[in-house]
Design an enzyme around this catalytic site. Structure first.
Site, short mmCIF file in Angstrom:
data_model
loop_
_atom_site.label_atom_id
_atom_site.label_comp_id
_atom_site.label_asym_id
_atom_site.label_seq_id
_atom_site.Cartn_x
_atom_site.Cartn_y
_atom_site.Cartn_z
N CYS A 164 0.80 -1.23 0.00
CA CYS A 164 0.00 0.00 0.00
C CYS A 164 0.83 1.28 0.00
O CYS A 164 0.29 2.37 -0.19
CB CYS A 164 -0.95 0.02 1.20
N HIS B 248 -9.46 2.96 -2.21
CA HIS B 248 -8.05 2.61 -1.98
C HIS B 248 -7.54 1.73 -3.12
O HIS B 248 -7.59 0.50 -3.03
CB HIS B 248 -7.96 1.90 -0.64
#
Length: 373
Positions: A85, A325
């Site tokens: 991430c 996301h």
């Protein structure tokens, strides 16, 4: 201090962000990255490299493929990196290093994720969702369970998480309605699909994802991000070669490890180390972008850093809880957002902006930027 070789972001664009299986589901990672790269090329010399972050794509060198698809010369190489991430932010940090070392050629950097077209991975005839974050003998929770564990560990209530998620949606809905995202978006078939005006009123209805947790389960789909498709890119040049273009000078970075059992805390040591290196205090920072993977995770990190839940500096236009996301892109989306909040909005020279992300396996990535004009 901005030196002649300090890397400066002079262009920053992103695609719309759409939920997995939604409006961008027919586009591959290369399809998403290509228009973001093209949008950053205006008035730039041929870049020395293209660096893109990606987590769950088809493999291969996506950055090279996207560079060619964007029309760059065959002599421009391309590198794809994976810090999960934190990949998009790590790609920008990586692309900046040759500039800081004296290479005066521009760089394009960013991240991309097409969750919708991510391949199914198989080992020993069994499909699996992700590779391990840590080896046998170490904690290896998925990020959802890790966020619930962090909520229990820190006593972060459901009400507090829902209030934080509601603010993210309210801010993003307002910014989208007022056209505040328009200058950073590259045109695709859709707008951002994540921000929803009705979500704040609905948050109390979402069931707990882990009702077996010690706190009864405070993590829900409403106070967690949604897996999404999207891409973001920036153009970096040395300060001495930016001409009269305003931008964000990358003045300090930090990447650290932390306990893999509580990976959401990664931004804390990363930001602390970053501020020490830069000789600055978090109170000096005007704009903060943290990848809001989960309200519990963001709150745990921000609280440890001494930042209030409703601090207006944090994701002022909404964050990943509202926008979504796209894993490998989200860190780069944070830099695009800082560029809009500070450079496009006319913040004076010297204004500071912070981007940071937590990473599966127990990592934190952070970067400090300064407005130059």
């Amino acid at each position: 201090m901005v030196e002649p070789t300090t890397p400066v972001v002079v262009a920053a664009r992103r695609t719309p962000i759409a939920v997995k299986g939604g409006a961008l589901a027919h586009l591959t990672a290369v399809d998403l990255a290509t228009p973001a790269l093209r949008a950053c090329l205006e008035d730039l010399a041929q870049p020395g490299d293209v660096v893109l972050g990606n987590c769950m794509g088809p493999g291969g060198n996506l950055a090279r493929v996207a560079a060619l698809a964007a029309g760059l010369d065959v002599t421009v190489p391309g590198m794809t990196i994976d810090r999960q991430c934190g990949s998009g932010l790590a790609a920008i940090i990586t692309a900046a290093e040759p500039i800081r070392a004296g290479d005066d050629r521009p760089r394009l950097a960013g991240g991309v994720e097409s969750c919708s077209t991510a391949p199914t991975r198989i080992a020993d005839g069994v499909a699996y969702a992700r590779a391990p974050f840590a080896p046998s003998g170490h904690p290896d929770p998925d990020m959802v369970r890790a966020a619930q564990d962090l909520a229990v560990h820190d006593g972060i209530t459901r009400e507090r998480q829902d209030a934080y998620a509601a603010r993210s949606h309210e801010r993003a809905v307002h910014t989208r309605a007022s056209g505040g995202f328009a200058a950073e978006l590259v045109p695709l078939e859709t707008d951002d699909t994540g921000p929803r005006a009705r979500i704040p009123a609905m948050l109390g209805r979402f069931p707990a994802l882990f009702p077996d947790a010690a706190d009864g389960g405070t993590l829900t789909a409403g106070n967690s991000c949604r897996d999404s498709d999207g891409a973001a890119a920036v153009a970096l040049v040395p300060a001495a070669g930016r001409g009269d273009r305003p931008g964000l000078a990358l003045i300090a970075t930090a990447t650290v490890g932390c306990d893999p059992a509580l990976p959401g805390l990664g931004p804390v040591p990363a930001v602390e180390q970053l501020m020490k290196r830069a000789g600055r205090d978090l109170g000096d920072v005007a704009a903060i972008e943290i990848v809001e993977a989960f309200a519990a995770q963001a709150l745990a990190a921000l609280t440890r850093l001494g930042v209030a839940d409703d601090d207006p500096r944090v994701c002022a236009d909404g964050g990943a809880l509202a926008l979504g996301h796209p894993w490998g892109a989200s860190g780069a989306v944070s830099v695009v957002r800082l560029f809009s909040r500070l450079v496009r909005a006319g913040a004076p020279a010297g204004t500071l902006g912070l981007a940071t992300a937590a990473v599966g396996g127990g990592l934190g990535v952070a970067a400090l930027f300064e407005v130059v004009r």
